[in-house]
Scaffold this active site. Structure first.
Site, PDB file in Angstrom:
ATOM      1  N   ASN A   1      -3.550  23.481   9.722  1.00 36.43           N
ATOM      2  CA  ASN A   1      -2.988  24.063  10.931  1.00 36.43           C
ATOM      3  C   ASN A   1      -2.758  25.551  10.703  1.00 36.43           C
ATOM      4  O   ASN A   1      -2.777  26.026   9.570  1.00 36.43           O
ATOM      5  CB  ASN A   1      -1.649  23.409  11.300  1.00 36.43           C
TER       6      ASN A   1
ATOM      7  N   HIS B   1      -5.232  17.732  19.640  1.00 38.38           N
ATOM      8  CA  HIS B   1      -6.346  18.633  19.289  1.00 38.38           C
ATOM      9  C   HIS B   1      -7.570  18.380  20.179  1.00 38.38           C
ATOM     10  O   HIS B   1      -8.706  18.496  19.739  1.00 38.38           O
ATOM     11  CB  HIS B   1      -6.727  18.483  17.817  1.00 38.38           C
TER      12      HIS B   1
ATOM     13  N   HIS C   1     -10.839  13.597   8.316  1.00 39.42           N
ATOM     14  CA  HIS C   1      -9.949  12.598   7.716  1.00 39.42           C
ATOM     15  C   HIS C   1      -9.390  13.171   6.421  1.00 39.42           C
ATOM     16  O   HIS C   1     -10.156  13.585   5.535  1.00 39.42           O
ATOM     17  CB  HIS C   1     -10.725  11.303   7.444  1.00 39.42           C
TER      18      HIS C   1
END
Length: 753
Positions: free
Chosen positions: A203, A131, A395
């Site tokens: 995603n 990413h 996270h």
């Protein structure tokens, strides 16, 4: 017998192996990814590492102070036939984390998982390992309150508005790669809630390549550019990727999505997002529910064609980033609805026979509808790209009260990996103090010192219990809405590196996706597989992937095999009996046209009064009009945003023609290759090319007045999605209606039923 030093012994072995490899290599073409051809079947006989290719070089082996060692460079690489830890202990398994039973949580004592993931997380400095190429924006999330029945999370209560920062990204490419590559996209959202930060790290594909996080380094190493040449960049069309996914067949479902149109979104604004994993929600009474998170774009799901993506890679490699920021600047704020699929929290953690802990599986929306719980609006671009978009740190363990994790083994590994990654990428443990990462809730954490410590802490007792600071900070209870780890029962079970039997089905959902596609979308999937496998150097890898496709669908396998010039193999497992999911197809629905780009071809001989009226109508419809003229500046007082030299059809969602412009003065082949033989045509060749590409990519096209002649010259007059008329306003209205379906789908040829 001749006495040999260790260095000479190594050299002899290397040279002998190199001779055997050289004999095996085909001299026909350069570009082999490895030093020996692979076999179709996975190699199982242990042997020492292969030598480097003949063109490889390496620095001399010297000590840190420059002294020669006499050791061949190969001796500094891998040694031995067996997989080991970094300390040389041989390993019997690297596919499964150590768990409390096949379905239990991953154990902290798994030293191999920690070593493998930790080393992987520290492979790139300072660029993200995955990413790396991203674009971010600020916005706000407004809750509908419909989730209050299943979670006590405060930000999901009715009417709550929560600031957010979203980062979109591609997975494989470096920071300098192109936006429009075929790849998985990240859709990471940081909710700055009053109860602490919530990071929904999603995603644009709802499943992942692997079922266990211990395999994450493997799939990324396979997808990244080959380590010797650092090519191909930001692509999966190469041997190492297809070598891995054809051997590791749990990747086939994700691969099917990636080979579909989903792999190349039209824009971030028309891209879905998925939380991938199953999460656990907790309500006010402590009851739990399992959910999957979905982002649904207001504009609907829309993709680029493969040719458009290739053109944009050269014309505008920043296309997605530019589209996002231009839309926000124009006030066409991108919007998504957050939705949840809700499942009972049963001991089996399954729904309709689908294992909810398997990240390579979806639950079709026809079985569990997506319920909207709030709206996300992006309305501000970053002030400083590095300070915000590059330094933002997500996270999956950043969870507010009311949201908890499950034992999904991929999710469990990510809980460790994300913090570990930030330690290197952002220089230490205080990355949450960087402005873009700072929580919007009071922090009293007793964490002290470390690199980049921004806080100047007061007090003398950062420990519990204490009396010197008056006992502060105090534990929070239920009345203060403290975070509670759901007390899920962990059954007594042996420590094993294994997966549940339900994880063994690698083909049925890939078949479900294929069966859910329209003929046009299937044609695109066939084309993508054929292109990608055609880029592989070794036929063995193509043959192995065809075996996988045969287990998904014989038509898909046959069509791809035909394109590769190979026989189609027979299935090795029974074909799954699946029910198609219409929600997976992008064809057959209509969507708002907000923020779309409309190109209008003008010239001094055009009816510019009508052009101005159409331009205003496009703006009123929430779209962006761009006038395309023979030169820059103005055409009779109207501003020209693009010229025949600079415009390409790929940046427009529709094209309107107000005139048939003759070749402009710069329509010279020596000056613009697109001009071609300008003297042989009455219309500027670049306008004909613009129309031809727009037609080929199934975009709506409209013309009035002299513009009708362009359609006739291009040979597209009277075909589906091409509108003509005497009234410019009526022509635009018809084109606008066609744009709601994204494309004129019937214009695409499709031979796959």
């Amino acid at each position: 017998m001749e006495s040999r030093t260790p260095a000479k012994a190594v050299k002899d072995v290397v040279e002998a192996a190199a001779g055997k490899v050289a004999d095996a290599l085909s001299p026909d073409a350069p570009g082999a990814p490895g030093s020996a051809p692979p076999t179709v079947d996975e190699p199982t006989t242990p042997h020492d590492p292969l030598p480097p290719k003949k063109e490889h070089g390496a620095p001399e082996t010297r000590t840190p102070t420059g002294a020669e060692t006499g050791v061949p460079p190969i001796a500094k690489g891998q040694q031995g036939a067996y997989l080991t830890t970094a300390n040389g202990a041989r390993l019997r398994d690297t596919d499964h984390s150590l768990k409390a039973g096949p379905r239990g949580p991953v154990l902290l004592q798994d030293h191999h998982l920690r070593e493998k993931i930790t080393h992987f997380d520290h492979e790139r400095i300072p660029e993200r390992v995955v990413h790396a190429r991203g674009a971010g924006a600020h916005g706000v999330f407004t809750s509908y309150g419909t989730a209050e029945a299943v979670t006590r999370a405060d930000f999901l209560k009715k009417g709550r508005e929560t600031p957010v920062f979203v980062r979109f990204s591609t997975v494989l490419g470096s920071r300098g790669s192109a936006d429009t590559v075929r790849d998985t996209r990240g859709f990471a959202t940081k909710f700055y809630t009053a109860e602490g930060t919530f990071d929904l790290v999603a995603n644009n594909i709802p499943v992942f390549f692997i079922q266990d996080a211990i395999k994450f380094p493997d799939v990324i190493h396979a997808g990244k550019p080959h380590p010797d040449r650092e090519i191909p960049q930001a692509q999966s069309a190469h041997d190492t990727f297809w070598d891995f996914v054809s051997l590791h067949t749990e990747a086939q479902h994700h691969t099917m999505w990636n080979m579909s149109d989903r792999g190349i979104p039209r824009s971030y604004r028309t891209m879905e997002g998925f939380g991938v994993h199953t999460f656990r929600l907790v309500d006010d009474a402590g009851a739990t529910t399992l959910v999957k998170f979905h982002w649904k774009p207001k504009l609907g799901v829309h993709s680029l064609t493969w040719e458009e993506a290739q053109l944009l890679g050269g014309v505008d490699p920043d296309f997605h980033r530019r589209d996002l920021y231009d839309a926000i600047e124009a006030g066409a704020y991108p919007e998504w609805e957050l939705g949840i699929q809700v499942f009972p929290d049963t001991p089996e953690e399954t729904f309709a026979g689908i294992d909810l802990l398997d990240p390579t599986k979806i639950v079709p929306e026809e079985l569990a509808p997506v319920q909207a719980v709030g709206r996300l609006t992006l309305n501000r671009t970053p002030r400083n790209f590095f300070a915000e978009t590059e330094q933002v740190a997500f996270h999956v363990g950043h969870l507010p009260p009311g949201i908890d994790v499950t034992n999904d083994p991929l999710l469990q590994g990510r809980l460790f990996s994300y913090v570990d990654t930030q330690l290197t990428r952002l220089g230490g443990p205080n990355f949450t103090q960087i402005p873009i990462n700072r929580p919007h809730a009071p922090v009293n954490d007793m964490l002290r010192d470390g690199f980049h410590q921004h806080a100047v802490h007061a007090g003398v007792a950062p420990y519990r219990p204490n009396s010197l600071d008056g006992g502060n900070p105090f534990p929070a209870g239920d009345a203060e809405n403290a975070f509670v780890d759901v007390p899920v029962t962990v059954a007594e079970a042996p420590k094993v590196r294994a997966a549940p039997a339900s994880f063994d089905d690698h083909y049925s959902q890939a078949r479900l996706f294929w069966q859910s596609m329209s003929p046009v979308e299937r044609e695109h999937i066939v084309r993508a597989y054929t292109f990608e496998l055609g880029k592989c150097y070794h036929q063995a890898i193509r043959e192995r992937q065809l075996r996988c496709l045969a287990n998904i669908d014989p038509v898909l396998c046959r069509e791809v095999a035909t394109g590769l010039g190979l026989p189609a193999p027979e299935p090795t497992v029974p074909l799954a009996d699946v029910t198609p999911s219409p929600a997976l197809s992008q064809v057959g629905r209509e969507w708002p046209v907000d923020g779309r780009m409309v190109g209008i071809v003008v010239a001094p001989d055009a009816d510019l009064q009508n052009v101005d009226q159409v331009r205003r109508a496009v703006t009123s419809a929430g779209m962006v009009p761009l006038l395309i003229g023979p030169h820059g500046g103005e055409v009779d007082g109207l501003p020209v945003q693009r010229t025949f030299a600079t415009a390409r059809s790929v940046e427009f969602d529709a094209v309107l023609l107000a005139t048939a412009p003759p070749p402009a003065p710069d329509a010279l082949p020596a000056r613009d290759a697109k001009a071609g033989a300008a003297e042989a045509t009455a219309v500027d060749p670049r306008v004909l090319l613009l129309v031809d590409e727009a037609w080929r990519h199934a975009k709506a096209i409209g013309a009035w007045g002299g513009g009708v002649g362009v359609l006739q010259a291009a040979g597209v007059s009277g075909t589906p999605g091409v509108v003509t008329g005497d009234d410019a306003g009526e022509v635009f209205a018809a084109v606008r209606d066609l744009m709601a379906a994204h494309r004129v789908w019937e214009r695409f040829p499709a031979s796959v039923g």
